[in-house]
Enzyme design. Sequence first.
Site, PDB file in Angstrom:
ATOM      1  N   ASP A   7       0.865  -1.165   0.000  1.00  0.00           N
ATOM      2  CA  ASP A   7       0.000   0.000   0.000  1.00  0.00           C
ATOM      3  C   ASP A   7       0.910   1.226   0.000  1.00  0.00           C
ATOM      4  O   ASP A   7       2.103   1.123   0.311  1.00  0.00           O
ATOM      5  CB  ASP A   7      -0.888  -0.040   1.248  1.00  0.00           C
ATOM      6  CG  ASP A   7      -1.640   1.249   1.458  1.00  0.00           C
ATOM      7  OD1 ASP A   7      -2.361   1.663   0.538  1.00  0.00           O
ATOM      8  OD2 ASP A   7      -1.496   1.846   2.532  1.00  0.00           O
ATOM      9  N   ASP A   9      -0.154   5.181   0.940  1.00  0.00           N
ATOM     10  CA  ASP A   9      -0.409   6.100   2.051  1.00  0.00           C
ATOM     11  C   ASP A   9      -0.526   5.348   3.373  1.00  0.00           C
ATOM     12  O   ASP A   9      -1.350   4.446   3.509  1.00  0.00           O
ATOM     13  CB  ASP A   9      -1.712   6.877   1.812  1.00  0.00           C
ATOM     14  CG  ASP A   9      -1.634   7.773   0.594  1.00  0.00           C
ATOM     15  OD1 ASP A   9      -0.621   8.468   0.437  1.00  0.00           O
ATOM     16  OD2 ASP A   9      -2.589   7.773  -0.207  1.00  0.00           O
TER      17      ASP A   9
END
Length: 225
Positions: A7, A9
């Site tokens: 991922d 953020d």
Amino acid sequence: MKLVLFDCDGTLVDSQHMIVTAMNAAFEAAGLAPPSRNETLRIVGLSLPVAMASLAPKASDAAVSALVANYRDAFTELRSDPTLHEPLYDGMKPLLQTLAAIEGLALGVATGKSVRGVIRVVTLHGLEGLFQTVQTADTHPSKPHPSMIETAIDDVDGSPDQTLMIGDTTFDMEMAAAAGAIGLGVAWGYHPPDELKAAGARQLSETADELEAAVRHHLNLGGRP
């Protein structure tokens, strides 16, 4: 091919200040009371339309679309401010470089960011050439739908049982489970560790070194050379 997906953020970069600032601006431009900081961080990882609908459940489809447009405009403006940026978390660049050098292992990104946002992060931090597959909200349903992981696996000719999804939210862990992949959580992001465990995280890491050890363990890569 073994695959490690990250991922963005809350996992690779700490973008919370920019996200919260842009979200506040988006709601204020629409004449609505902004959500709290915690409410905003809770939806990080979702695609923007889904996130806005969650934060403004009584809003019409047109109002949600306006909030999305407002957010994108605000975020674009924030990017032009040299005092604001999305710093990498400690140890993540060396970790990516180490993993990318392992034969038979591919790295990728699966994120609610746009392609443009990912390119900016990659360019800003000198991560060019490290990721063999990049999946974003531009071309996929929102997390936790497994589409991003499934496409990434196809890109590298991998398999779900040899794929790790590393993230900081329950959406990442639920997406991993839906795709038949292994979810690994990081404790420095936006959802609490106990929630990550409840969502299916096989292991939680508090540092980049711990994360490297977890990756090597779950993919049977052995220790550091």
